[in-house]
Design an enzyme around this catalytic site. Structure first.
Site, mmCIF file in Angstrom:
data_model
loop_
_atom_site.group_PDB
_atom_site.id
_atom_site.type_symbol
_atom_site.label_atom_id
_atom_site.label_comp_id
_atom_site.label_asym_id
_atom_site.label_seq_id
_atom_site.Cartn_x
_atom_site.Cartn_y
_atom_site.Cartn_z
ATOM 1 N N PHE A 1 -1.414 16.733 3.393
ATOM 2 C CA PHE A 1 -1.658 16.001 2.151
ATOM 3 C C PHE A 1 -0.382 15.918 1.337
ATOM 4 O O PHE A 1 0.176 16.936 0.942
ATOM 5 C CB PHE A 1 -2.794 16.636 1.349
ATOM 6 C CG PHE A 1 -3.436 15.639 0.439
ATOM 7 C CD1 PHE A 1 -4.466 14.822 0.892
ATOM 8 C CD2 PHE A 1 -2.976 15.462 -0.860
ATOM 9 C CE1 PHE A 1 -5.033 13.866 0.067
ATOM 10 C CE2 PHE A 1 -3.538 14.502 -1.693
ATOM 11 C CZ PHE A 1 -4.573 13.707 -1.219
ATOM 12 N N GLU B 1 0.845 -1.199 0.000
ATOM 13 C CA GLU B 1 0.000 0.000 0.000
ATOM 14 C C GLU B 1 0.879 1.247 0.000
ATOM 15 O O GLU B 1 2.008 1.214 0.499
ATOM 16 C CB GLU B 1 -0.869 -0.082 1.273
ATOM 17 C CG GLU B 1 -1.800 1.041 1.555
ATOM 18 C CD GLU B 1 -2.938 1.184 0.555
ATOM 19 O OE1 GLU B 1 -2.635 1.563 -0.588
ATOM 20 O OE2 GLU B 1 -4.089 0.954 0.921
ATOM 21 N N ASP B 2 0.366 2.349 -0.561
ATOM 22 C CA ASP B 2 1.156 3.582 -0.562
ATOM 23 C C ASP B 2 1.054 4.309 0.781
ATOM 24 O O ASP B 2 2.042 4.741 1.356
ATOM 25 C CB ASP B 2 0.730 4.516 -1.712
ATOM 26 C CG ASP B 2 -0.765 4.808 -1.714
ATOM 27 O OD1 ASP B 2 -1.517 4.183 -0.935
ATOM 28 O OD2 ASP B 2 -1.201 5.679 -2.505
ATOM 29 N N ARG C 1 1.128 12.050 -9.858
ATOM 30 C CA ARG C 1 1.705 10.689 -9.868
ATOM 31 C C ARG C 1 3.026 10.702 -10.652
ATOM 32 O O ARG C 1 3.892 9.873 -10.453
ATOM 33 C CB ARG C 1 0.733 9.697 -10.517
ATOM 34 C CG ARG C 1 -0.571 9.498 -9.748
ATOM 35 C CD ARG C 1 -1.247 8.200 -10.188
ATOM 36 N NE ARG C 1 -2.672 8.178 -9.901
ATOM 37 C CZ ARG C 1 -3.205 7.783 -8.754
ATOM 38 N NH1 ARG C 1 -2.431 7.419 -7.764
ATOM 39 N NH2 ARG C 1 -4.515 7.763 -8.578
ATOM 40 N N ASP D 1 -3.919 6.165 6.024
ATOM 41 C CA ASP D 1 -4.365 7.443 6.586
ATOM 42 C C ASP D 1 -5.180 7.133 7.842
ATOM 43 O O ASP D 1 -4.616 6.957 8.914
ATOM 44 C CB ASP D 1 -5.162 8.197 5.510
ATOM 45 C CG ASP D 1 -5.357 9.668 5.823
ATOM 46 O OD1 ASP D 1 -5.791 9.964 6.945
ATOM 47 O OD2 ASP D 1 -5.085 10.526 4.973
HETATM 48 N N1 HPA Z 1 -1.930 11.828 -0.260
HETATM 49 C C1 HPA Z 1 -2.411 11.061 -1.257
HETATM 50 N N2 HPA Z 1 -3.366 10.169 -1.072
HETATM 51 C C2 HPA Z 1 -3.845 10.035 0.172
HETATM 52 C C3 HPA Z 1 -3.382 10.808 1.237
HETATM 53 C C4 HPA Z 1 -2.371 11.750 1.015
HETATM 54 O O1 HPA Z 1 -1.895 12.477 1.925
HETATM 55 N N3 HPA Z 1 -4.074 10.420 2.344
HETATM 56 C C5 HPA Z 1 -4.934 9.455 1.916
HETATM 57 N N4 HPA Z 1 -4.817 9.230 0.633
HETATM 58 MG MG MG Z 2 -3.458 3.580 -1.302
#
Ligand code: HPA
Ligand code: MG
Length: 263
Positions: free
Chosen positions: A232, A179-180, A245, A183
């Protein structure tokens, strides 16, 4: 030590040993031994979640001028938060930690699109390098899923999985979810309970970023690259309404950027 010190106090009036005291003293002796054992384990094998790079709330980041930023984004970003090189170096180490922890059996690496695609590709490159250069190697297969919130802004905890193979292919497998960013953690908690229904042998989660936010439900992944403040962030495949991206570094978006790419 416990056993020797003051044992004479437990002799009865005929100077004979009280047999029940043997049991009591033996248990006292084992308490500290057991504690030392636990501490020792704690030191040698710290939980992977405790190991990450923490970016402080007061972190100023780097001026954009110090790095190469696409011209179309220069007004849309505040600062470079995590330069690409640092992401790569941390990812290399995560690959090693993951292999150490899961490297006994075939792994199914499950990429959560779209934000996870850069991290997934680089992490797998490092895992492949370890497989090539070690006496021990493990086969890996890959799969890709996209998650859609039923109610598309605030995550409600209800998600829909789109794309990828049928989740029943994960039954009995060791699954690594890539996962990236975590949150609130709601989405990952829901995904994990969904996957559980397919009885995988093991599920571990690696997230490049974890956000420090009061909205967190308390979920922590097994492996974390960086912990970031409640701002963010974009870049390295993380987007703001599909933009950014195509940016190498992880940066903080500016107000101008938010306005410009507002949905
Ligand atoms: N950035 C990009 N995508 C996200 C973020 C963020 O800070 N938080 C949740 N999704
Ligand atoms: Mg993600």
């Amino acid at each position: 030590m416990y056993f020797c010190s003051g044992y004479y106090r437990f002799l009865n009036k005929d100077n004979h040993w009280c047999p029940w005291m043997t049991t009591v003293l033996r248990s006292l002796y084992f308490v500290p031994c057991f504690k030392i054992l636990l501490n020792h384990r704690g030191c040698d094998h710290p939980s992977p979640t405790t190991v990450h790079i923490s970016i402080g709330d007061d972190e100023k980041g780097y001026d954009l001028d110090l790095f190469c930023i696409p011209k179309h984004y220069v007004d849309d970003l505040e600062k470079v938060y995590i330069p690409h090189g640092l992401i790569m170096d941390r990812t290399e180490r995560l690959a090693r930690d993951i292999m150490k922890s899961m490297g006994e059996h075939h792994i199914v690496a499950l990429c959560v699109l779209k934000g996870g695609y850069k991290f997934f590709a680089d992490l797998l490159d490092y895992i492949k390098a370890l497989n090539r250069n070690s006496d021990k190697s493990i086969p890996m297969t890959v799969d890709f899923i996209r998650l859609k919130s039923y109610c598309n802004d605030e995550s409600t905890g209800e998600i829909k999985v789109i794309g990828g193979d049928d989740l029943s292919t994960l039954t009995g497998k060791n699954v690594l979810i890539v996962e990236d960013i975590i949150d609130t953690g709601k989405t990952m908690k829901t995904l994990l309970s969904l996957l559980k229904q397919y009885n995988p042998k093991m599920v571990k989660v690696v997230s490049l970023l974890v956000k420090r936010t009061p909205r967190s439900v308390g979920y922590r992944p097994d492996f974390v690259g960086f912990e970031v403040p409640d701002k963010f962030v974009v870049g390295y495949a993380l987007d703001y309404n599909e933009y950014f991206r195509d940016l190498n570094h992880i940066c903080v978006i500016s107000e101008t950027g938010k306005q410009k790419y507002k949905a």
